[in-house]
Design a protein around this motif. Sequence first.
Motif, short mmCIF file in Angstrom:
data_model
loop_
_atom_site.label_atom_id
_atom_site.label_comp_id
_atom_site.label_asym_id
_atom_site.label_seq_id
_atom_site.Cartn_x
_atom_site.Cartn_y
_atom_site.Cartn_z
N GLY A 101 -4.21 -0.68 -28.41
CA GLY A 101 -3.31 0.23 -28.05
C GLY A 101 -2.50 -0.61 -28.77
O GLY A 101 -1.05 -0.86 -28.87
N LEU A 102 -2.72 -2.21 -29.22
CA LEU A 102 -2.50 -3.07 -30.66
C LEU A 102 -1.55 -2.05 -31.54
O LEU A 102 -0.41 -2.85 -32.04
N ARG A 103 -1.60 -1.28 -31.80
CA ARG A 103 -1.59 -0.49 -32.53
C ARG A 103 -0.68 0.49 -33.00
O ARG A 103 0.42 1.09 -33.41
N VAL A 104 -0.49 0.48 -30.97
CA VAL A 104 0.86 1.92 -31.16
C VAL A 104 1.80 1.01 -31.13
O VAL A 104 1.96 -0.72 -30.47
N PRO A 105 3.00 1.16 -32.02
CA PRO A 105 4.36 0.62 -32.02
C PRO A 105 5.03 0.45 -30.62
O PRO A 105 4.95 1.35 -29.24
N LYS A 106 5.53 -0.74 -30.28
CA LYS A 106 6.17 -1.49 -29.08
C LYS A 106 7.31 -0.03 -28.35
O LYS A 106 8.29 0.00 -29.57
N ALA A 107 7.85 -0.23 -27.35
CA ALA A 107 8.88 0.84 -26.80
C ALA A 107 10.05 -0.02 -27.16
O ALA A 107 9.82 -1.44 -27.12
N ALA A 110 10.97 -3.17 -24.23
CA ALA A 110 9.59 -3.13 -23.04
C ALA A 110 9.59 -4.47 -22.66
O ALA A 110 9.51 -5.29 -23.50
N THR A 111 9.10 -4.40 -21.78
CA THR A 111 9.20 -5.35 -20.76
C THR A 111 7.33 -6.47 -21.29
O THR A 111 6.61 -5.25 -21.10
N ILE A 112 6.84 -7.09 -20.07
CA ILE A 112 5.71 -7.93 -20.65
C ILE A 112 5.37 -8.86 -19.28
O ILE A 112 6.55 -9.51 -18.37
N SER A 113 4.56 -8.27 -18.89
CA SER A 113 4.13 -9.19 -17.39
C SER A 113 3.87 -10.16 -17.48
O SER A 113 2.59 -10.36 -18.41
N ALA A 114 2.83 -11.76 -16.69
CA ALA A 114 2.73 -13.24 -16.33
C ALA A 114 1.19 -12.72 -16.92
O ALA A 114 1.14 -13.20 -17.92
N THR A 115 0.53 -11.35 -16.29
CA THR A 115 -0.63 -11.29 -16.73
C THR A 115 -0.47 -10.57 -18.26
O THR A 115 -2.18 -11.37 -18.50
N SER A 116 0.09 -10.14 -18.38
CA SER A 116 -0.69 -9.05 -19.49
C SER A 116 -0.48 -10.54 -20.83
O SER A 116 -1.37 -10.27 -21.08
N VAL A 117 0.15 -11.42 -20.46
CA VAL A 117 0.17 -12.43 -21.31
C VAL A 117 -0.74 -13.36 -21.45
O VAL A 117 -1.63 -13.66 -22.05
N LEU A 118 -1.29 -13.85 -20.37
CA LEU A 118 -2.06 -14.72 -20.22
C LEU A 118 -3.45 -13.58 -20.59
O LEU A 118 -4.74 -14.73 -20.30
N LEU A 119 -4.27 -12.22 -20.65
CA LEU A 119 -5.13 -11.64 -20.87
C LEU A 119 -5.11 -11.88 -22.04
O LEU A 119 -6.02 -11.98 -22.44
N SER A 215 0.27 -12.40 -35.26
CA SER A 215 0.70 -11.08 -35.66
C SER A 215 1.03 -9.69 -34.88
O SER A 215 1.34 -8.79 -34.78
N GLU A 216 -0.31 -9.76 -34.08
CA GLU A 216 -1.08 -8.86 -33.32
C GLU A 216 -0.23 -8.51 -32.29
O GLU A 216 0.59 -7.39 -31.48
N GLY A 217 0.14 -10.12 -31.58
CA GLY A 217 1.02 -9.64 -30.31
C GLY A 217 -0.08 -9.33 -29.20
O GLY A 217 -1.01 -8.83 -28.88
N SER A 218 0.77 -9.49 -27.74
CA SER A 218 0.09 -8.91 -26.61
C SER A 218 0.01 -7.86 -26.07
O SER A 218 0.89 -6.39 -26.47
#
Length: 219
Positions: A101-107, A110-119, A215-218
């Motif tokens: 999904g990293l190739r899908v443009p961010k909305a 968009a919010t981001i959760s702690a779990t998402s960043v840590l994964l 460059s790809e991000g979380s």
Amino acid sequence: MATTRTYGDACGIARALDVVGSRWALLVIRELLLGPLRFSDVQRALPGASTNTLADRLRELGDNGVVTRHRLPPPAGATVYELTDWGRELEPLLVDLGAWGLRVPKADAATISATSVLLFLRGSASPDQKTPKVVLRLTLDERVFRVILDEAGAHVAAGDSDAYDASLECDPATLNDLLCGDLDLDTARVDGRVTIDHPSSVQLLIDAIPTQQQSEGSS
């Protein structure tokens, strides 16, 4: 196994979606990958979902054997939700889905959760073999995590550590910006976006993310 909706398709993919294909279901599962959470913790991590929707998803996932609900022993006494062994088997699938999904443009916004960043941190960290072992106490959204960085990568777990080399407190979006190279640690300190001690140890964690991954991000 109880399912309220079904594709009526014998394919394993369709049968899996009968269980986890409802909106917000996979994100609820994502939030539970790092350990049990109270309902309020899940709600804070997924602000776009209504209270009723989250309650419905947790109930459905519980009915289908993906999530279990139980009360912690005193003094905590809180009711928490936790993945079952079967539910935890979804982790590698979700990690791969996040990478896809990293190739899908961010909305926008968009919010981001702690779990998402840590994964993202756990999956992307590739420290230099000479990097010394570092134990960090990380506070995100009032939740405390233990991050151990060593030559094998970054190991993340919920909960405090009796001893640590450095501590960092910030919001998930700030940590994501640091890991993705969109914000440097000195600027974050000056702007008051982080509370930190022993910044050199925290910098080792940031430096462990390869440039391509930054460059790809979380997810």
